[in-house]
Motif scaffolding. Sequence first.
Motif, PDB file in Angstrom:
ATOM      1  N   VAL A  18       0.832  -1.203   0.000  1.00 50.63           N
ATOM      2  CA  VAL A  18       0.000   0.000   0.000  1.00 50.63           C
ATOM      3  C   VAL A  18       0.868   1.254   0.000  1.00 50.63           C
ATOM      4  O   VAL A  18       0.583   2.233  -0.712  1.00 50.63           O
ATOM      5  N   VAL A  19       1.950   1.236   0.778  1.00 50.23           N
ATOM      6  CA  VAL A  19       2.856   2.392   0.831  1.00 50.23           C
ATOM      7  C   VAL A  19       3.417   2.706  -0.553  1.00 50.23           C
ATOM      8  O   VAL A  19       3.392   3.858  -1.012  1.00 50.23           O
ATOM      9  N   VAL A  20       3.929   1.698  -1.239  1.00 52.76           N
ATOM     10  CA  VAL A  20       4.535   1.964  -2.557  1.00 52.76           C
ATOM     11  C   VAL A  20       3.471   2.292  -3.603  1.00 52.76           C
ATOM     12  O   VAL A  20       3.745   3.024  -4.560  1.00 52.76           O
ATOM     13  N   THR A  21       2.251   1.787  -3.416  1.00 51.56           N
ATOM     14  CA  THR A  21       1.174   2.141  -4.332  1.00 51.56           C
ATOM     15  C   THR A  21       0.849   3.618  -4.218  1.00 51.56           C
ATOM     16  O   THR A  21       0.713   4.332  -5.226  1.00 51.56           O
ATOM     17  N   VAL A  22       0.744   4.110  -2.989  1.00 53.33           N
ATOM     18  CA  VAL A  22       0.491   5.532  -2.769  1.00 53.33           C
ATOM     19  C   VAL A  22       1.636   6.364  -3.341  1.00 53.33           C
ATOM     20  O   VAL A  22       1.413   7.382  -4.022  1.00 53.33           O
ATOM     21  N   MET A  23       2.863   5.927  -3.094  1.00 56.82           N
ATOM     22  CA  MET A  23       4.019   6.647  -3.636  1.00 56.82           C
ATOM     23  C   MET A  23       3.987   6.651  -5.164  1.00 56.82           C
ATOM     24  O   MET A  23       4.340   7.652  -5.807  1.00 56.82           O
ATOM     25  N   GLY A  24       3.564   5.530  -5.754  1.00 62.52           N
ATOM     26  CA  GLY A  24       3.504   5.449  -7.204  1.00 62.52           C
ATOM     27  C   GLY A  24       2.568   6.481  -7.802  1.00 62.52           C
ATOM     28  O   GLY A  24       2.894   7.128  -8.807  1.00 62.52           O
ATOM     29  N   PHE A  25       1.405   6.670  -7.178  1.00 57.45           N
ATOM     30  CA  PHE A  25       0.464   7.655  -7.699  1.00 57.45           C
ATOM     31  C   PHE A  25       0.907   9.089  -7.389  1.00 57.45           C
ATOM     32  O   PHE A  25       0.710   9.996  -8.200  1.00 57.45           O
ATOM     33  N   LEU A  26       1.521   9.290  -6.211  1.00 57.17           N
ATOM     34  CA  LEU A  26       2.017  10.631  -5.871  1.00 57.17           C
ATOM     35  C   LEU A  26       3.176  11.045  -6.760  1.00 57.17           C
ATOM     36  O   LEU A  26       3.433  12.238  -6.938  1.00 57.17           O
ATOM     37  N   ALA A 183       0.052  -1.299 -13.346  1.00 59.39           N
ATOM     38  CA  ALA A 183      -0.316  -0.693 -14.620  1.00 59.39           C
ATOM     39  C   ALA A 183      -0.880   0.714 -14.423  1.00 59.39           C
ATOM     40  O   ALA A 183      -0.575   1.632 -15.189  1.00 59.39           O
ATOM     41  N   ALA A 184      -1.677   0.902 -13.370  1.00 60.20           N
ATOM     42  CA  ALA A 184      -2.331   2.195 -13.141  1.00 60.20           C
ATOM     43  C   ALA A 184      -1.328   3.285 -12.812  1.00 60.20           C
ATOM     44  O   ALA A 184      -1.350   4.365 -13.411  1.00 60.20           O
ATOM     45  N   TYR A 185      -0.417   3.025 -11.868  1.00 62.95           N
ATOM     46  CA  TYR A 185       0.480   4.129 -11.501  1.00 62.95           C
ATOM     47  C   TYR A 185       1.590   4.334 -12.520  1.00 62.95           C
ATOM     48  O   TYR A 185       2.126   5.438 -12.644  1.00 62.95           O
ATOM     49  N   THR A 186       1.953   3.310 -13.273  1.00 59.06           N
ATOM     50  CA  THR A 186       2.909   3.511 -14.358  1.00 59.06           C
ATOM     51  C   THR A 186       2.295   4.381 -15.440  1.00 59.06           C
ATOM     52  O   THR A 186       2.938   5.288 -15.976  1.00 59.06           O
ATOM     53  N   TYR A 187       1.039   4.110 -15.798  1.00 56.99           N
ATOM     54  CA  TYR A 187       0.337   4.906 -16.811  1.00 56.99           C
ATOM     55  C   TYR A 187       0.250   6.359 -16.360  1.00 56.99           C
ATOM     56  O   TYR A 187       0.429   7.282 -17.160  1.00 56.99           O
ATOM     57  N   SER A 188       0.001   6.561 -15.073  1.00 53.09           N
ATOM     58  CA  SER A 188      -0.197   7.908 -14.557  1.00 53.09           C
ATOM     59  C   SER A 188       1.109   8.690 -14.427  1.00 53.09           C
ATOM     60  O   SER A 188       1.197   9.847 -14.859  1.00 53.09           O
ATOM     61  N   ALA A 189       2.131   8.069 -13.839  1.00 51.95           N
ATOM     62  CA  ALA A 189       3.343   8.805 -13.463  1.00 51.95           C
ATOM     63  C   ALA A 189       4.544   8.523 -14.354  1.00 51.95           C
ATOM     64  O   ALA A 189       5.552   9.232 -14.264  1.00 51.95           O
ATOM     65  N   GLY A 190       4.500   7.505 -15.190  1.00 54.18           N
ATOM     66  CA  GLY A 190       5.642   7.195 -16.041  1.00 54.18           C
ATOM     67  C   GLY A 190       6.852   6.774 -15.244  1.00 54.18           C
ATOM     68  O   GLY A 190       6.729   6.107 -14.200  1.00 54.18           O
TER      69      GLY A 190
END
Length: 543
Positions: A18-26, A183-190
């Motif tokens: 969860v921590v890295v998921t949040v970081m991925g989107f931020l 896939a979601a945070y890669t698409y969003s943040a590159g």
Amino acid sequence: MKDGVNGVALAVFLFFFVVVTVMGFLAARWRRAENSDNLDEWGLGGRSFGTWVTWFLLGGDLYTAYTFVAVPAAIYAAGAAGFFAVPYTIITYPLVFTFLPRLWSVAHKHGYVTSSDFVRGRFGSRGLSLALAVTGILATMPYIALQLVGIQAVLDVMGVGGGENANWFVKDLPLLIAFGVLAAYTYSAGLRAPALIAFVKDALIYIVIIVAIIYIPIKLGGFEHIFSKAGEAFATENPATGKPRGSLIPGAETQWAYATLALGSAMALFLYPHSVTAVLSSRSRNVIRRNTTILPLYSLMLGLLAMLGFMAIAAGVKVKNGQLAIPQLFEDMFPDWFTGVAFAAIGIGALVPAAIMSIAAANLFTRNIYKDFLKPDASPEHEAKVSKLASLLVKVGALVFVLTMDKTVAINFQLLGGIWILQTVPALVGGLFTRWPHRWALLAGWAAGMAYGTWRAYATPSATQDHFGNTNLIPFIGEKGYIGLTAFILNVIVVIVATVVLKALKVPDGEDRTRPSDYTADAGDPGVRADLPPATAGAPGGH
């Protein structure tokens, strides 16, 4: 293996996930430019990363979940021969010190996003650029799949997924969720997403390895006992071959294979598209030079990591799939809460490189296939959109590979990918120092190396199957050696002979759109990419 789900370990694993998921989107807001709709921003993080970010990004890129699982698994299965991974990561840094700064400079000068961009600009050949792009994508796909295999191995040991008797959807649901988040945070943040997450990933890996290398030997009675038990295990006869299972020290008959595998792997490591992407994301050539001097710290970590294979033998770990040996060792030896930390290190160690690899493959498709051959007038915004969609398709392809095929097939194809990527050395590395080879000779050499390497690999049995081994008899020498290196030598011979013939026949060569000064340019020098408009950076050949 413990029965049921390891609830404590799963809770800790989910916390870090969860921590890295949040970081991925931020990460989409981290160092964000005013206009992020171009490949420089989405695919290369704005070419803005300094020494430490680049160090963690390259470390997260090169030292993956597959490394964490497969290197000690190789030691567990066959002994010291698996240690070839340690010298090759040491050899590679002096090699890349000579050419990576040159690649960064010319790419920064002309706005190149991929290695194929450079090859097209250097040799004026769309065909050669396409060949390298296809090679890079093919070599990357099974690599991504193996990161998902690493996550799946951890989930299996934790007891997540309903067991072997569960239907496929329930069994694979945790992996599908992890894939969807990636896939979601890669698409969003590159590229910014894996760059930010890499800090957590590497910190966890260093903590786990340091604890493991101290704590586990204490529990097992010391290294003398560990090596003694491993020696006894390797001396036992393998029923399938009638020979000892392995050895603590490589024998004379394996020295050529060991040395050529280490050298060939060292030559190929930084030619993978994800390695090039991480290199080009840095903000100056000195960042690259500094990183080649401090990245060997990861080789020290890798040497300690490999020792876990011996520890798994001494601990009595018994698994049918060797890839589960280290996760199982962690569950058997650590308290549940630290088992969760170790599993999180492996899981996050899969997410970071999988993200970078999918971005790198998408950049190759967008720049060197879609733009060069399908839509030459694509705008920077359109390029970024296509690359985002392509990165999703690459991940889906890797996921289908994992869910539908035998895992050993993915491993064999990853080994084949190493043979393939080595065939890009003459055009990519050679092109950074000389323009002498003819573009058609380079294409002929690439084709010869690819065909020979693929044929010999297919005809060579691996440890688990009848095809796609990576060592075979070296022609004229008669010793066993790495197929990729033999194919590379054939590649070079064809390039030299064909260049001499083509130049003698005065066959027209392509236009070189680079200049000698481009290969030593740094950020802030006149005319370097930072001073050019985004549309110029997207032009084929670097105009």
